[in-house]
Design a protein around this motif. Structure first.
Motif, short mmCIF file in Angstrom:
data_model
loop_
_atom_site.label_atom_id
_atom_site.label_comp_id
_atom_site.label_asym_id
_atom_site.label_seq_id
_atom_site.Cartn_x
_atom_site.Cartn_y
_atom_site.Cartn_z
N ALA A 160 2.09 -33.09 -27.13
CA ALA A 160 1.18 -32.86 -25.76
C ALA A 160 0.02 -31.34 -26.42
O ALA A 160 0.53 -30.57 -26.95
N LEU A 161 -1.18 -31.86 -26.04
CA LEU A 161 -2.18 -30.72 -26.18
C LEU A 161 -2.73 -30.29 -24.75
O LEU A 161 -3.32 -31.16 -24.18
N VAL A 162 -2.17 -29.17 -24.28
CA VAL A 162 -2.76 -28.77 -22.88
C VAL A 162 -3.49 -27.46 -22.87
O VAL A 162 -3.01 -26.74 -23.54
N PHE A 163 -4.39 -27.41 -22.04
CA PHE A 163 -5.15 -26.33 -21.96
C PHE A 163 -5.30 -25.69 -20.73
O PHE A 163 -5.25 -26.50 -19.84
N ILE A 164 -5.08 -24.47 -20.81
CA ILE A 164 -5.28 -23.75 -19.40
C ILE A 164 -6.77 -23.18 -19.59
O ILE A 164 -7.06 -22.45 -20.21
N PRO A 165 -7.61 -23.66 -18.65
CA PRO A 165 -9.05 -23.15 -18.52
C PRO A 165 -9.13 -21.79 -18.23
O PRO A 165 -8.13 -21.32 -17.48
N LYS A 166 -10.16 -21.18 -18.44
CA LYS A 166 -10.33 -19.63 -18.16
C LYS A 166 -10.76 -19.71 -16.64
O LYS A 166 -10.34 -18.71 -15.83
N ASN A 167 -11.37 -20.51 -16.11
CA ASN A 167 -11.92 -20.49 -14.60
C ASN A 167 -11.65 -21.88 -14.17
O ASN A 167 -11.76 -22.76 -14.47
N PRO A 168 -11.54 -21.89 -12.77
CA PRO A 168 -11.27 -23.11 -11.98
C PRO A 168 -12.54 -23.91 -12.04
O PRO A 168 -13.54 -23.11 -11.81
N PRO A 169 -12.49 -25.09 -11.97
CA PRO A 169 -13.62 -25.86 -11.94
C PRO A 169 -14.19 -25.74 -10.45
O PRO A 169 -13.44 -25.45 -9.57
N GLN A 170 -15.48 -26.02 -10.25
CA GLN A 170 -16.07 -25.72 -8.93
C GLN A 170 -15.23 -26.51 -7.59
O GLN A 170 -15.13 -25.82 -6.58
N ASP A 171 -14.79 -27.76 -7.98
CA ASP A 171 -14.15 -28.47 -7.11
C ASP A 171 -12.71 -28.39 -7.05
O ASP A 171 -12.04 -28.59 -6.22
N PHE A 172 -12.28 -27.17 -7.62
CA PHE A 172 -10.87 -26.99 -7.95
C PHE A 172 -9.97 -26.87 -6.67
O PHE A 172 -9.13 -27.65 -6.10
N TYR A 173 -10.46 -26.20 -5.44
CA TYR A 173 -9.83 -26.00 -4.25
C TYR A 173 -10.31 -26.98 -3.10
O TYR A 173 -10.32 -26.83 -2.05
N THR A 174 -10.87 -28.21 -3.67
CA THR A 174 -11.39 -29.04 -2.62
C THR A 174 -10.37 -30.45 -2.83
O THR A 174 -9.97 -30.50 -3.80
N ASP A 175 -10.84 -31.45 -2.12
CA ASP A 175 -9.93 -32.58 -2.21
C ASP A 175 -10.53 -33.57 -3.14
O ASP A 175 -10.11 -34.46 -3.55
N GLN A 176 -11.85 -33.33 -3.79
CA GLN A 176 -12.47 -33.82 -4.78
C GLN A 176 -11.71 -33.87 -6.18
O GLN A 176 -12.13 -34.67 -6.96
N PHE A 177 -11.15 -32.77 -6.31
CA PHE A 177 -10.56 -32.38 -7.60
C PHE A 177 -9.40 -33.37 -7.93
O PHE A 177 -8.52 -33.86 -7.11
N GLU A 178 -9.39 -34.06 -9.21
CA GLU A 178 -8.63 -34.89 -9.63
C GLU A 178 -7.68 -34.08 -10.80
O GLU A 178 -8.05 -33.82 -11.63
N LYS A 179 -6.55 -34.06 -10.40
CA LYS A 179 -5.52 -33.38 -11.55
C LYS A 179 -5.19 -34.75 -12.45
O LYS A 179 -5.31 -35.74 -12.30
N GLY A 180 -4.59 -34.33 -13.62
CA GLY A 180 -3.98 -35.43 -14.55
C GLY A 180 -4.40 -34.99 -16.07
O GLY A 180 -4.92 -34.23 -16.43
N LEU A 181 -3.33 -35.68 -16.77
CA LEU A 181 -3.50 -35.60 -18.25
C LEU A 181 -4.23 -37.01 -18.90
O LEU A 181 -3.53 -38.01 -18.34
N GLN A 182 -4.77 -36.80 -19.97
CA GLN A 182 -5.19 -38.22 -20.52
C GLN A 182 -3.76 -38.64 -21.39
O GLN A 182 -2.99 -37.92 -21.71
N LEU A 183 -3.55 -39.98 -21.46
CA LEU A 183 -2.56 -40.64 -21.89
C LEU A 183 -2.84 -41.41 -23.20
O LEU A 183 -3.70 -42.30 -23.23
N TYR A 184 -2.06 -40.99 -24.34
CA TYR A 184 -2.13 -41.88 -25.29
C TYR A 184 -1.14 -42.69 -25.88
O TYR A 184 0.10 -41.93 -25.66
N SER A 185 -1.08 -43.65 -26.58
CA SER A 185 0.00 -44.06 -27.35
C SER A 185 -0.24 -44.29 -28.71
O SER A 185 -1.10 -45.18 -28.95
#
Ligand code: ADP
Ligand code: MG
Length: 626
Positions: A276-301
């Motif tokens: 896993a390569l996981v990053f914590i951003p410095k700042n929330p993206p603009q839409d972070f506290y809206t329902d537009q925001f989509e969480k998730g991680l990319q998936l590779y095999s």
């Protein structure tokens, strides 16, 4: 017949800048076009797993053709291609918001390198090309298309023959300009392409091929060579990865223009094998506290892309992280629905949740400054995490929350609060308000200050909701300063208050009657020092929570119980008693003014400002007549 169309305004502005570009990092156009080609292949591969209409290619590749006589450089891929509609929507109007944001950034920083982060990377082609042709064929169209533009106001689209699925981007390079040392013909040279691919695109997971000439015994042969090593960054040995490489990868892949605050790179082997390569951003993206925001991680095999935002890999309380998971345990032939039920995936998600939590705890212990930066950006999300699902994640998350206090202008954890609490202190006290300064001015603080009890400052809307769910931390209950004061007073004081309440029973009754539409009770207060009155709430819903709920659609009617506390040691109380004896009719005005004053001190709106003003004027006039 070719159709002529106009670029949308923001895109047009950006194109002007590219066409007249003065930027030094023109090289990056190749990286952008290769990254688009790689994305397109990812998409074709994913579709081939989920959509019968799309066939996978036998071998995926990105091919670079250099033609010195025609002065063209071509980047070809066998990815998903573009339909006519996609050509119009994705290239004629590319992410307008992205164009705008990128333009603003450019004005400040002149940093064209960032272009990919804003979703407008394709346009960089016009820094080196005087004309760009795209020949493309999507599995979703009957025919191929040719898109052509010189980067001015318009572009054209026409049907064109193309048998195989994929895209060819053909750059007609600009003439060299010796005066300005702009030698675009460099891009037709093998060594330049080799250098740029190595520098910017080495980790691309598909082969980037070009024809090279090999000399052996004076004999020249042309062979096709793969220029990149194709080892994705997360598959490299940790010792071989530089921080800068990870930061660059993060910014490009996840569209941020700042380095990440924290990077978690983890290799797990055993029953479950994944990277896993996981990053914590410095700042929330603009839409972070809206329902537009989509969480998730990319998936590779095994280095092969499967999907972009897998929601099941990341719980809501850590939804701010970005990154990817690569696991050999996942089958390549999985559809979205199957993924949801995949047991391996669930195990990885559980692992990751623990890992992120322990990384945050480590940061909290070892690098408080960095943790505070994290907390300022995402602390609210952690608090929501505790509140969510009736506190199901309380144990996991409660060590991660922090508050400022009346004694400390920097954050402390709940554990730190307990460590330094007074011996006789039975609760964790908190006060709610719009800011620390506002809370510090609240009269309810007087009594605890005297006792030396520390008070947590609750300035986020979620704070009180969170402790209502938590109830206690390490068996010590949370207690609002704006609720019952009884455990703050010793028996002697309690008795004295009771006597005073008895002595002034009639007065209190009169005030209560005057305020019957506003408050549930009127009491004498043992906690006030300088202030004449304060407003508190009964058990349960607080005034602050009422304010929050008022803005929610189906909660608007819910009200907190208001209790007016009067300071019996204040001159004003003595005055009230006197007036009650000599002129009881006046109590109505006084009580109403007192109540509004309490509201103002607490930072609430007064419900009827006109009534307040009228009573005030009346009183002032009477005073002036004396
Ligand atoms: P981004 O890649 O961040 O979306 P770009 O400006 O680089 O922004 O590309 C814009 C869009 O054009 C892409 O999202 C994609 O839909 C389309 N596109 C560009 N290049 C290709 C390609 N080689 N094959 C298919 N689609 C492409
Ligand atoms: Mg791109």
């Amino acid at each position: 017949m070719a159709k002529r169309k106009y670029f949308k305004t923001e895109s047009k502005k950006l194109l002007d800048l590219m066409v007249n570009s003065i930027y030094t990092h023109k090289d990056i156009f190749l990286r952008e076009l290769i990254s688009n080609a790689s994305d397109a292949i990812d998409r074709r591969h994913y579709r081939s797993l989920t959509d019968d209409a799309v066939e996978a290619a036998d071998e995926y590749a990105i091919v670079i053709h250099r033609d010195e006589s025609a002065r063209t450089l071509e980047i070809a891929d066998n990815g998903i291609g573009l339909t006519e509609e996609e050509l119009i929507n994705n290239l004629g109007t590319i992410a307008e918001s992205g164009s705008k944001a990128f333009l603003e950034k450019l004005e400040k920083q002149q940093d064209v390198e960032l272009i990919g982060q804003f979703g407008v990377g394709f346009y960089s082609a016009f820094m080196v090309a005087q004309r760009v042709d795209i020949l493309t064929r999507s599995p979703y169209s009957e025919t191929g298309y040719r898109w052509t533009s010189t980067g001015e106001a318009t572009y054209t689209i026409e049907e064109a023959d193309k048998d195989d699925i994929g895209t060819r981007i053909i750059l007609h390079l600009r003439p060299d300009d010796q005066d300005n040392e702009e030698t675009y013909s460099d891009y037709l040279k093998e060594h330049t392409i080799r250098r740029l691919v190595k520098k910017y695109s080495d980790y691309v997971r598909y082969p980037i091929k070009t024809d090279v000439v090999k000399k052996e015994d004076d004999k020249e042969t042309t062979v096709t060579e793969t220029l990149n090593t194709m080892v994705p960054i997360w598959k490299k040995a940790k010792a071989d990865i530089k921080d800068d490489d990870l930061n660059d990868f993060y910014k490009r892949q996840y569209h941020d223009f700042e380095d990440p605050l924290h990077t978690i790179h983890t290799n797990v082997e055993g029953m479950l094998t994944y990277t896993a390569l996981v990053f914590i951003p410095k700042n929330p993206p603009q839409d972070f506290y809206t329902d537009q925001f989509e969480k998730g991680l990319q998936l590779y095999s095994k280095g092969v892309f499967i999907m972009d935002k897998n929601k099941d890999l990341i719980p809501d309380h850590f939804r701010f992280v970005k990154g990817l998971v690569d696991s050999a345990d996942l089958s390549l032939n999985i559809s979205r629905e199957m993924l949801q039920h995949d047991r391996q995936l669930k195990k990885i998600a559980a692992h990751l949740e623990k890992k992120i939590k322990s990384e945050l705890e480590k940061m909290l212990k070892r690098d408080r400054e960095k943790y505070i930066e994290f907390y300022n950006a995402f602390g609210k999300n952690i608090k929501y995490g505790i509140y969510d699902n009736f506190g199901a994640k309380k144990d996991l998350l409660q060590e991660l929350v922090m508050f400022k206090t009346d004694q400390s202008d920097t954050y402390i954890t709940l554990a730190e609060y307990l460590e330094r609490k007074k011996d006789d202190q039975k609760a964790i006290y908190y006060a709610t308000g719009s800011s620390r300064a506002q809370i510090l001015s609240q009269p309810q603080l007087d009594a605890v200050k005297e006792k030396g009890y520390e008070v947590l400052m609750f300035t986020d809307e979620i704070d009180e909701f969170m402790v209502q769910i938590m109830q206690s931390y390490q068996d010590t209950p949370f207690k609002s300063l704006k609720q019952s004061e009884s455990d703050l007073l010793d028996d002697e004081k309690k008795d004295a208050l009771k006597t005073k309440e008895k002595d002034h029973k009639k007065l209190l009754k009169a005030i209560k009657k005057a305020l019957k539409d506003h408050v549930k009770d009127v009491k004498l207060s043992g906690r006030l020092k300088d202030a004449p009155v304060c407003l508190v709430s009964g058990e349960g819903l607080s005034l602050e929570m009422e304010k929050v709920l008022k803005n929610l659609p189906n909660q608007a009617g819910i009200k907190a119980d208001r209790i007016l506390e009067i300071n019996p040691d204040h001159e004003l109380f003595t005055a009230l008693s006197r007036i009650h004896e000599t002129n009881p009719a006046k109590i109505d005005d006084y009580a109403n003014l007192l109540y509004r004053q309490a509201l103002l001190i607490e930072g609430y709106d007064i419900d009827d400002p006109v009534d307040f003003s009228n009573r005030m004027v009346k009183l002032m006039l009477e005073a002036s007549e004396k």
